[in-house]
Design an enzyme around this catalytic site. Structure first.
Site, short mmCIF file in Angstrom:
data_model
loop_
_atom_site.label_atom_id
_atom_site.label_comp_id
_atom_site.label_asym_id
_atom_site.label_seq_id
_atom_site.Cartn_x
_atom_site.Cartn_y
_atom_site.Cartn_z
N GLU A 157 0.82 -1.21 0.00
CA GLU A 157 0.00 0.00 0.00
C GLU A 157 0.86 1.27 0.00
O GLU A 157 0.66 2.18 0.81
CB GLU A 157 -0.98 -0.01 1.18
N CYS A 162 6.00 12.98 1.50
CA CYS A 162 7.08 13.31 2.42
C CYS A 162 7.53 14.73 2.10
O CYS A 162 7.74 15.06 0.93
CB CYS A 162 8.22 12.31 2.23
N GLU A 310 -6.29 -8.05 -0.86
CA GLU A 310 -6.72 -8.08 0.54
C GLU A 310 -8.20 -7.75 0.64
O GLU A 310 -8.68 -6.82 -0.01
CB GLU A 310 -5.98 -7.03 1.38
N GLU A 358 -3.46 -4.73 15.11
CA GLU A 358 -4.51 -5.43 14.36
C GLU A 358 -5.00 -6.71 15.03
O GLU A 358 -5.56 -7.58 14.36
CB GLU A 358 -4.02 -5.70 12.94
C1 GLA Z 1 -4.21 -2.80 4.77
C2 GLA Z 1 -2.83 -3.38 4.91
C3 GLA Z 1 -2.79 -4.64 5.73
C4 GLA Z 1 -3.71 -4.54 6.92
C5 GLA Z 1 -5.10 -4.20 6.45
C6 GLA Z 1 -6.12 -4.14 7.57
O1 GLA Z 1 -4.89 -3.17 3.68
O2 GLA Z 1 -2.21 -3.61 3.68
O3 GLA Z 1 -1.46 -4.87 6.14
O4 GLA Z 1 -3.24 -3.53 7.76
O5 GLA Z 1 -5.07 -2.95 5.86
O6 GLA Z 1 -7.39 -3.80 7.10
ZN ZN Z 2 11.41 12.81 1.70
#
Ligand code: GLA
Ligand code: ZN
Length: 702
Positions: A157, A162, A310, A358
């Site tokens: 993700e 920055c 995911e 989590e």
């Molecule tokens: C994101 C992250 C995961 C986890 C999920 C939880 O998608 O990529 O590592 O933290 O959220 O919803």
């Molecule tokens: Zn930077």
């Protein structure tokens, strides 16, 4: 847009799996045996591993502890599971961020992040880029030929900004490259306003509230940085393992990540999708929002299959309210993704960790550790269903007759502009896209979603909700599309600014689109939230709820035919919706944010005029079709939380939850999922997953 052909981790096979973090359980190795056995028990084929494992793999600079990963890869292979091996850049090792503070991100207020956290590296830092390449090279050397390796999962993700000095200087260089001279930049950015003129490149900041071109260029730069960061990560992988595809997990229509650009460097599209279940959603709108996101992924993948990297089999833990998914919802969401072209379904995550942020996030395996949990049993059934859907794997999704064009840059420009109602706070472009997608779907149209640079030439109708930033190039492509016989539907907030967020002169919509739409947008009224403007027009006959709100443009016809007018306030009697003939095609312009009913009435009549096939299913019931070896495979969903009566005549459907076959008149259950065209193995769906060790209570291993 991508010119790379899609390469999936396993062509023509639906994969089912999860994020798997056995590195959190290295002191409880017996758990690995259980995990592998149970993964197979529920039909899993693959796992994403190593996502946050940098320190577990390299505890000190240049000291590698690959043994646990070696064993894991071997065990996965022995058990017939594939690995989506992550590069671990999503979370920096402490030893690196303590030694080199430059790799830690700086917030807009100038504070540098402490060591720790995740998704917070500086994308420019040469130290971080070098370190990432080094560990990636080690991974590729060690596992590149491993038979379990199916995909490189690059980072996690990747996103965000920055504001450190390295990034600021890189931004200044990027601008120098883009504009050539400070004079050109000052002109493009309209900096003489409020005396913001730059006299040296080094003066240029990374943010500004008074130069509204700056945030747009800043986000372009940030995306270029992320893309070059990805390319830097992939360089050793592509050199050493050219046959293994690379992807990174996207986050839907993420506000600042222009995934159309990212798609150009990846081998396949993957997305994370976490719709928050909301039982107050009585009309299925939540599911339609997910359809929008999935459609965008289809668009980025150009109709090829993509990866749902995911999703949660249960609730998440990060929402304000984290409701459990009601029976049927999890299964519906998985099938909804498959219906939209996903060939891989992975959960976050396989097993709940005992600690950390989590620990209450939904996972296949709960803390209790048995197989009797509702979620485990659900996942097991989903595994069976996916197995029976294997024949659709690899199929392209059918092109819809209509496409919505989604544009990140319009979103940024609108947000950066003070003026259109609360634009700094409200995501007007995103809202317009999802509302119009919903209205079109509710009117019975099949709709694709393409990034604005995508190829829309073969669609019958193209919809551009709030295409606020409109370049001559895009305007030219759309005009040519209309002249050649296409239908272009534009909505309020179209064609206000150029690529530098400067207003078009000569009257909106620009650039020079007044002739294309046959109208002039003289003024824009931004209403209070509770104000409504009445609408008049045959389209809305008998529809009291047809009103406009929020944004109302004061339009004048200049050759276009008026289809509806405003019926209140000082602009009563002036046009609200217009149609104009151009070449072989037509343009439509909707000058206000219409109420849901008005929007739907408009699209219903438009689809009928254009003779575009409309699905006439009961309210909240939707269909999506993929292709199997023997023809279309149709998915039918009840997005309602209530039962609905359906009559399918002689057509037979399979209820995936039970394996029953249904035809004629019957009741769809709340959140029901049906499939037609693949009714070969209904009985296997009713079989319980864990026959040999059903409802097994496992020993507490840790
Ligand atoms: C994101 C992250 C995961 C986890 C999920 C939880 O998608 O990529 O590592 O933290 O959220 O919803
Ligand atoms: Zn930077």
């Amino acid at each position: 847009m991508s010119t790379r052909p899609t390469r999936l981790p396993s062509a023509n096979r639906i994969l089912y799996g999860a994020d798997y973090n056995p590195d959190q359980w290295l002191n409880a190795e017996a758990i690995l045996d259980e995990d592998l056995r149970l993964m197979q028990d529920i039909g899993m084929t693959s796992v994403s591993i190593g996502i946050f494992s940098w320190t577990a793999l390299e505890p000190r600079p240049g000291v590698y502890t690959f043994e646990w990963m070696d064993a894991l890869m071997d065990r996965l292979h022995e058990n017939g599971l594939k690995a989506f091996l992550a590069t671990p850049s999503g979370a920096k090792p402490m030893w690196l961020s303590e030694t080199y503070p430059e790799i830690r991100r700086v917030k807009p207020d100038g504070r540098r992040d402490p060591s720790g956290g995740r998704h917070n590296h500086c994308p420019t830092s040469p130290v971080y880029r070098t370190a990432v390449q080094r560990i990636n090279r080690e991974l590729a050397l060690r596992y590149g030929k491993h038979p379990a390796l199916a995909l490189w999962h690059i980072g996690n993700e990747l996103n965000g900004e920055c504001h450190c000095d390295l990034c600021r200087r890189a931004f200044q260089d990027w601008l120098r490259e883009r504009y050539g001279s400070l004079e050109a930049l000052n002109l493009a950015w309209w900096t003489s306003f409020w005396n913001q003129t730059f006299t040296d490149w080094s003066q240029i900041p990374t943010q500004s509230r008074c130069i509204d071109a700056l945030p747009v260029d800043w986000l372009r730069f940030v995306n270029d940085q992320h893309v070059s960061f990805l390319e830097n990560e992939m360089a050793p992988l592509r050199e050493l393992t050219p046959e293994i595809p690379c992807t990174t997990n996207m986050m839907g229509a993420h506000p600042t990540s222009n995934y159309a650009q990212w798609a150009g460097v990846l081998d396949c599209i993957s997305n994370d999708c976490y719709p928050l279940y909301d039982d107050r959603d009585t009309n299925g709108n939540k599911f339609l929002s997910t359809d929008f996101t999935h459609s965008l992924m289809r668009g980025l993948a150009k109709g090829d299959p993509w990866i749902l990297m995911e999703c949660s089999p249960s609730s998440v833990n990060w929402g304000k309210i984290n409701k459990l998914k009601r029976p049927g919802v999890h299964e519906l969401e998985v099938l909804q993704a498959v219906a939209n072209g996903a060939d891989v379904i992975h959960y976050f995550q396989w097993r709940k960790g005992r600690g950390g942020y989590e620990k209450y996030h939904g996972a296949v395996m709960d803390h209790e550790g048995s197989t009797r949990s509702r979620v485990y049993q659900d996942c097991a059934r989903v595994g069976k269903i996916l197995q029976s859907l294997q024949p659709v794997a690899g199929s392209k999704t059918k092109r819809a007759p209509a496409a919505i064009l989604y544009d990140w840059e319009s979103r940024w420009a609108l947000k950066a502009s003070a003026g259109p109602k609360q634009s700094r706070e409200t995501d007007l472009q995103m809202r317009a896209c999802s509302e119009q997608f919903r209205a079109l779907r509710q009117a019975g149209a099949d709709v694709d979603v393409l990034p604005v640079g995508g190829d829309f030439s073969r669609y019958r109708m193209v919809i551009t909700p709030a295409l606020y930033l409109l370049t001559p190039e895009t305007a030219g492509r759309l005009t040519a599309f209309v002249r050649a016989g296409g239908v272009w539907v534009a909505s309020c907030l179209t064609g206000y600014v150029d690529a530098n967020n400067r207003c078009w002169r000569g009257g909106f919509p620009g650039p020079e689109l007044r002739k294309v739409f046959g109208l002039w947008n003289e003024e824009t009224d931004y209403l209070h939230d509770d104000e409504r403007i009445l609408l008049n027009g045959e389209l809305f006959n008998g529809l009291e709820s047809a009103v406009a709100s929020d944004i109302v443009e004061h339009l004048h016809a200049e050759g276009a035919e008026v289809l509806a007018e405003y019926a209140s306030d000082f602009y009563a009697g002036s046009p609200a919706i217009l149609r104009h003939a151009l070449g072989e095609g037509w343009t439509y312009y909707v000058g206000a944010r219409l109420s849901e009913d008005a929007q739907r009435a408009f699209y219903t009549s438009l689809l009928e005029d254009l003779k575009i096939k409309r699905d006439t299913l009961p309210e909240g019931v939707f269909r999506k079709t993929r292709t199997g070896p023997d023809g279309p495979v149709e998915f039918l969903f009840n997005y309602n939380r209530t039962p609905v009566t359906l009559d399918t005549g002689t057509e037979t459907y399979l209820r995936t939850a039970t394996g029953e076959t249904l035809s004629g008149r019957f009741q769809l259950k709340p959140y029901d999922s049906l499939v037609k065209g693949l009714i070969s193995t209904p009985s296997s769906l009713t079989r319980q997953p864990t026959e040999s060790h059903e409802h097994e209570v496992l020993p507490v291993l840790c």
